[in-house]
Motif scaffolding. Structure first.
Motif, PDB file in Angstrom:
ATOM      1  N   TYR A  89      39.278  43.422 -17.391  1.00  7.01           N
ATOM      2  CA  TYR A  89      37.888  43.712 -17.785  1.00  7.01           C
ATOM      3  C   TYR A  89      37.500  45.129 -17.379  1.00  7.01           C
ATOM      4  O   TYR A  89      36.958  45.894 -18.175  1.00  7.01           O
ATOM      5  N   VAL A  90      37.791  45.494 -16.134  1.00 11.97           N
ATOM      6  CA  VAL A  90      37.447  46.829 -15.642  1.00 11.97           C
ATOM      7  C   VAL A  90      38.299  47.899 -16.326  1.00 11.97           C
ATOM      8  O   VAL A  90      37.791  48.965 -16.699  1.00 11.97           O
ATOM      9  N   ALA A  91      39.586  47.651 -16.479  1.00 13.22           N
ATOM     10  CA  ALA A  91      40.474  48.643 -17.091  1.00 13.22           C
ATOM     11  C   ALA A  91      40.043  48.974 -18.515  1.00 13.22           C
ATOM     12  O   ALA A  91      39.963  50.143 -18.903  1.00 13.22           O
ATOM     13  N   LEU A  92      39.751  47.932 -19.304  1.00 14.91           N
ATOM     14  CA  LEU A  92      39.286  48.164 -20.671  1.00 14.91           C
ATOM     15  C   LEU A  92      37.945  48.888 -20.674  1.00 14.91           C
ATOM     16  O   LEU A  92      37.706  49.773 -21.498  1.00 14.91           O
ATOM     17  N   ILE A  95      38.586  52.599 -20.001  1.00 19.62           N
ATOM     18  CA  ILE A  95      39.244  53.292 -21.112  1.00 19.62           C
ATOM     19  C   ILE A  95      38.254  53.570 -22.246  1.00 19.62           C
ATOM     20  O   ILE A  95      38.173  54.690 -22.765  1.00 19.62           O
ATOM     21  N   PHE A  96      37.484  52.556 -22.621  1.00 18.63           N
ATOM     22  CA  PHE A  96      36.518  52.756 -23.706  1.00 18.63           C
ATOM     23  C   PHE A  96      35.356  53.641 -23.257  1.00 18.63           C
ATOM     24  O   PHE A  96      34.832  54.429 -24.047  1.00 18.63           O
ATOM     25  N   TRP A  97      34.968  53.517 -21.991  1.00 16.19           N
ATOM     26  CA  TRP A  97      33.889  54.375 -21.499  1.00 16.19           C
ATOM     27  C   TRP A  97      34.322  55.842 -21.475  1.00 16.19           C
ATOM     28  O   TRP A  97      33.540  56.729 -21.786  1.00 16.19           O
ATOM     29  N   ASN A  98      35.564  56.098 -21.089  1.00 15.45           N
ATOM     30  CA  ASN A  98      36.061  57.473 -21.080  1.00 15.45           C
ATOM     31  C   ASN A  98      36.022  58.082 -22.475  1.00 15.45           C
ATOM     32  O   ASN A  98      35.726  59.274 -22.630  1.00 15.45           O
ATOM     33  N   ILE A 210      30.613  47.969 -16.460  1.00 15.55           N
ATOM     34  CA  ILE A 210      31.989  48.446 -16.490  1.00 15.55           C
ATOM     35  C   ILE A 210      32.711  47.983 -15.242  1.00 15.55           C
ATOM     36  O   ILE A 210      33.768  47.354 -15.318  1.00 15.55           O
ATOM     37  N   ILE A 211      32.133  48.278 -14.070  1.00 19.05           N
ATOM     38  CA  ILE A 211      32.716  47.841 -12.802  1.00 19.05           C
ATOM     39  C   ILE A 211      31.985  46.611 -12.264  1.00 19.05           C
ATOM     40  O   ILE A 211      32.219  46.196 -11.137  1.00 19.05           O
ATOM     41  N   TRP A 212      31.087  46.070 -13.059  1.00 20.64           N
ATOM     42  CA  TRP A 212      30.427  44.812 -12.735  1.00 20.64           C
ATOM     43  C   TRP A 212      30.230  44.029 -14.029  1.00 20.64           C
ATOM     44  O   TRP A 212      30.335  44.584 -15.115  1.00 20.64           O
TER      45      TRP A 212
END
Length: 286
Positions: A89-92, A95-98, A210-212
């Protein structure tokens, strides 16, 4: 000598059509047709960034992967989340946020950072827009390796809905184009826009799941529901949902797609207005 007076009416002066919708659309078409140029420039941007580096563009994958794994492990422990679910969940999300973040910040600087090229190279303004989006796609392609590795370790319950990631990425590209047009052109005139966007994007990062997760917003159903409504006011939440959800095997509600489509249409409306009125002034503003 008798003077001869002509009855002919002098022709009206030619009216420039530089500020017309037709010229704006033509610029977008001509820029897209000049794909050899923006493909080359975008790839050169990547090579230039990692020149004399041993690993080269692989640093893109390493940096994103290390950050995603570290944040996933840390916040997974803090929130008491199942790491098998939370880490993908966090990794995706990262990546999409970047992709979203870089499209906004790099798009805002695409004209001001290429002053010499714009003044010396007779090319459509949109060439530089396609260039920055192509560059973001190259970076995203490097980060796909992270997705593959994580899914090999923690395989999600995928189904046919995973194919929805294709239209989601297509919407990302369309939005990246109008963002680069609007913020890129306006930032050449008002340089404070770039600094403002940097601050706003950093703030939105912490306001976006993203991280939550949205499940961590409250302990009771009522608390979670009311706080979720506040989160849904953030458009970035919906952008992440349409791309991350299918890859995690989750069903994505239609209203997420509707909001993203609405933002895309409104963004392109602004882009055409900006292209129509200010496209010809970019070379003077940079």
């Amino acid at each position: 000598m008798s003077s001869v007076v002509s009855d002919e009416v002098p022709p009206a002066p030619a009216v420039s059509d530089s500020r017309t919708l037709r010229r704006a659309i033509k610029d977008l078409r001509d820029g897209l047709a000049d794909s050899e140029l923006w493909l080359h420039l975008g790839w050169q941007d990547i090579k230039q960034r990692y020149r004399r580096s041993v690993l080269g563009p692989l640093w893109i994958t390493i940096a994103t992967g290390v950050t995603a794994v570290a944040m996933g492990l840390l916040y997974g422990e803090l929130f008491g989340m199942d790491i098998k679910v939370f880490l993908p969940y966090v990794a995706l999300g990262f990546i999409f946020w970047n992709f979203i973040q870089s499209s906004i910040l790099d798009g805002a600087e695409i004209f001001s950072k290429n002053e010499g090229l714009i003044k010396q190279l007779p090319a459509p303004v949109s060439v530089h827009v396609y260039r920055v989006v192509w560059r973001q796609l190259i970076i995203f392609a490097h980060n796909v390796v992270i997705i593959v590795v994580i899914f090999l370790i923690f395989p999600p319950p995928l189904n046919w809905t995973v194919l929805l990631v294709i239209p989601a990425i297509s919407l990302y590209v369309l939005n990246s184009l109008w963002v680069a047009i609007v913020f890129g052109i306006l930032s050449t005139r008002f340089r404070d826009i770039g600094q403002l966007l940097t601050t706003v994007v950093q703030l939105v990062f912490f306001m976006t799941p993203i991280i939550w997760t949205t499940q961590s917003l409250g302990k009771t159903t009522g608390e979670t529901s009311s706080r979720l409504k506040i989160v849904e006011l953030n458009p970035m939440f919906h952008y992440l949902e349409i791309a991350r959800g299918p890859l995690l095997g989750q069903s994505v509600e239609f209203y997420h797609w509707a909001i993203v489509l609405g933002c895309t249409a409104f963004g392109w409306l602004m882009a055409m207005v900006v292209m129509r009125n200010y496209r010809a002034r970019v070379a003077y503003w940079v």
